[in-house]
Design an enzyme around this catalytic site. Structure first.
Site, PDB file in Angstrom:
ATOM      1  N   THR A 133       0.823  -1.214   0.000  1.00  0.00           N
ATOM      2  CA  THR A 133       0.000   0.000   0.000  1.00  0.00           C
ATOM      3  C   THR A 133       0.849   1.253   0.000  1.00  0.00           C
ATOM      4  O   THR A 133       0.465   2.281  -0.562  1.00  0.00           O
ATOM      5  CB  THR A 133      -0.939  -0.005   1.221  1.00  0.00           C
ATOM      6  OG1 THR A 133      -1.792  -1.152   1.142  1.00  0.00           O
ATOM      7  CG2 THR A 133      -1.805   1.243   1.264  1.00  0.00           C
ATOM      8  N   THR A 136       1.531  -4.336   4.390  1.00  0.00           N
ATOM      9  CA  THR A 136       1.359  -4.592   5.825  1.00  0.00           C
ATOM     10  C   THR A 136       0.734  -5.949   6.142  1.00  0.00           C
ATOM     11  O   THR A 136       0.921  -6.464   7.242  1.00  0.00           O
ATOM     12  CB  THR A 136       0.498  -3.498   6.476  1.00  0.00           C
ATOM     13  OG1 THR A 136      -0.796  -3.471   5.855  1.00  0.00           O
ATOM     14  CG2 THR A 136       1.163  -2.134   6.336  1.00  0.00           C
ATOM     15  N   ASP A 137       0.000  -6.548   5.199  1.00  0.00           N
ATOM     16  CA  ASP A 137      -0.731  -7.774   5.521  1.00  0.00           C
ATOM     17  C   ASP A 137       0.184  -8.892   6.000  1.00  0.00           C
ATOM     18  O   ASP A 137      -0.174  -9.655   6.909  1.00  0.00           O
ATOM     19  CB  ASP A 137      -1.538  -8.255   4.308  1.00  0.00           C
ATOM     20  CG  ASP A 137      -2.830  -7.482   4.130  1.00  0.00           C
ATOM     21  OD1 ASP A 137      -3.047  -6.508   4.886  1.00  0.00           O
ATOM     22  OD2 ASP A 137      -3.624  -7.834   3.243  1.00  0.00           O
ATOM     23  N   LYS A 160       0.460  -7.612  13.040  1.00  0.00           N
ATOM     24  CA  LYS A 160      -0.625  -6.740  12.592  1.00  0.00           C
ATOM     25  C   LYS A 160      -1.892  -7.134  13.331  1.00  0.00           C
ATOM     26  O   LYS A 160      -2.371  -8.263  13.220  1.00  0.00           O
ATOM     27  CB  LYS A 160      -0.837  -6.846  11.082  1.00  0.00           C
ATOM     28  CG  LYS A 160      -1.845  -5.829  10.552  1.00  0.00           C
ATOM     29  CD  LYS A 160      -1.938  -5.850   9.035  1.00  0.00           C
ATOM     30  CE  LYS A 160      -2.900  -4.765   8.548  1.00  0.00           C
ATOM     31  NZ  LYS A 160      -3.016  -4.716   7.074  1.00  0.00           N
TER      32      LYS A 160
END
Length: 426
Positions: A90, A167-168, A245
């Site tokens: 992202t 980030t996932d 996360k």
């Protein structure tokens, strides 16, 4: 209080950029940092969100404070650059307004150009490995990142390495690199964003600039740098093996599990504070993951069946996310199927390593507290006394199977890269 300026259309170009103002917009009184222009302006609210304003819709601008003056960072890296390794995510994405979807688009050069403060901090080098979203990451991609870091780790001119990443799965990659690379010569910081870089509310700028500012202050290790709150205030530095996360969309999605945050970065004040920590002694290495490995993840839950467990017999290893201290339903007196689950687990442990973690995420796997846990330990399940995250355990098992298959049981219960904390309760 500042001067009250009535006609915004005439004075927006007279307000110094990044002044704090209070203004009226469509009948609402707003306060924030103003980037003025002749026809349009942008107001950054204290929440971190930005509002685009037409000058013709704004009135009663009150200048509350001039732009902040930034001291020169005490940890200047003018004597050496940072290497920025670009992989996508992202942080390198744009919104496709035709479909509403976010897709990787920015090159490494475009990303650096979007944030000129980066090069004001010191010189940069860039290396573009790809531009993918992190849910598509496989062991082959993690290997490529590890090899790129390994190729530059001995370059004494570099002060550190920043890896842009979605980030996932960033916490998987951060933990994997910690095991694969061993003792590092300089800090490696993974940075991502929850909002794409073309959105006014993006967190990419602060995350990236904070990581760059923090490099000279950090000991050699793998870290994650992301927002400390939903506001555009400061970032936290988390050790890679402890990062996870924990929220799908918040800016402060990443937390440090079972370990204090390593440091905080207030970029606007050019201030970095860090806490000391210790890592196990290790050698420098670059041990890549076997890309053909099949490692399963079994989730403990009500109404689990033995045949689900047995399906992993063709795999190379299994991570179990157990309930509570690290449990599975294995009490035959409660239901015969539970007894068959224990038999299936015992059959698996004779063929592949089975490592227990916790669905609770925090805390320690303790297979001595309750009878089901003792039965699992007697059946050969590993992980008692370990408090690493399920994600760290997953990539640790991949690394151990790739390079330490003969003593994988011992390696999995040893603190290799700081994934197990001193608070572990054996």
């Amino acid at each position: 209080m500042g001067n009250l300026l009535k006609d915004a259309r005439c004075i927006t170009d007279m307000v110094e950029p990044f002044s704090r103002v209070r203004l009226t917009w469509k009948g609402r009184r707003l306060e924030g940092i103003l980037t003025p222009g002749t026809e349009t302006m942008r107001l950054k609210l204290d929440s971190g969100y930005n509002i685009g304003l037409l000058a013709s819709e704004v009135s009663d601008i009150e200048v509350l404070a001039p732009p902040p003056t930034h001291p020169a960072p005490s940890n200047s890296r003018s004597d050496g650059p940072i290497l920025l390794i670009h992989t996508g995510g992202t942080i390198a994405s744009k919104v496709d307004y035709a479909s509403g979807a976010v897709y990787p688009s920015f090159s490494s050069e475009e990303l650096v150009a979007a944030y000129p403060e980066l090069e004001e901090l010191g010189p940069l080098r860039t290396l573009e490995l790809g531009n993918i979203v992190s849910e598509d990451v496989r062991f082959s991609h993690i290997n490529a990142i590890a090899k790129a870091i390994d190729e530059h780790r001995s370059d004494d001119s570099l002060k550190g390495i920043i890896v842009t990443h979605g980030t996932d799965t960033m916490h998987y990659t951060a933990a994997a690199l910690s095991f694969m690379l061993g003792r590092l010569e300089k800090p490696v910081i993974l940075v991502g964003a929850q909002r794409s870089s073309d959105r006014p509310s993006t967190d990419a700028r602060l995350n990236l600039l904070s990581a760059a500012l923090a490099v000279p202050s950090l000991a050699p290790a793998v870290y994650v740098c992301m927002h400390d709150s939903i506001h555009e205030e400061r970032c936290r530095i988390i050790l890679g093996v402890s990062a996870r996360k924990m929220h799908s969309s918040r800016r402060d999605a990443f937390e440090s599990v079972n370990r204090p945050v390593v440091g905080y970065v207030d970029f606007e004040r050019r201030h970095v504070e860090t806490e000391p920590f210790e890592l196990p002694q290790s050698e420098a290495r670059c041990e890549l993951l076997d890309e053909s490995l099949r490692i399963g993840v079994l989730v403990s839950r009500p109404n689990l069946f033995a045949d689900e467990v047995s399906r992993y017999s063709s795999y190379d290893g299994l991570i179990v996310e157990g309930s509570g201290f690290g449990h599975l339903p294995v009490s035959a007196d409660a239901d015969p199927e539970n007894g068959r689950i224990l038999e299936a687990i015992e059959a698996l442990t004779h063929a592949i390593p089975v490592f227990m973690t916790r669905r609770t995420i925090g805390g320690v796997t303790n297979l001595n507290v309750y009878t089901p846990g003792r039965r699992l330990r007697e059946a050969g399940v590993l992980g008692h006394g370990c408090d690493c995250t399920p994600e760290a355990a997953y990539v640790k098992l991949a690394w151990a199977l790739s390079h330490h298959r003969e003593d994988v049981d011992v390696v999995m219960e040893r603190n290799v890269a700081g994934e197990c904390t001193p608070a572990r309760d054996a």
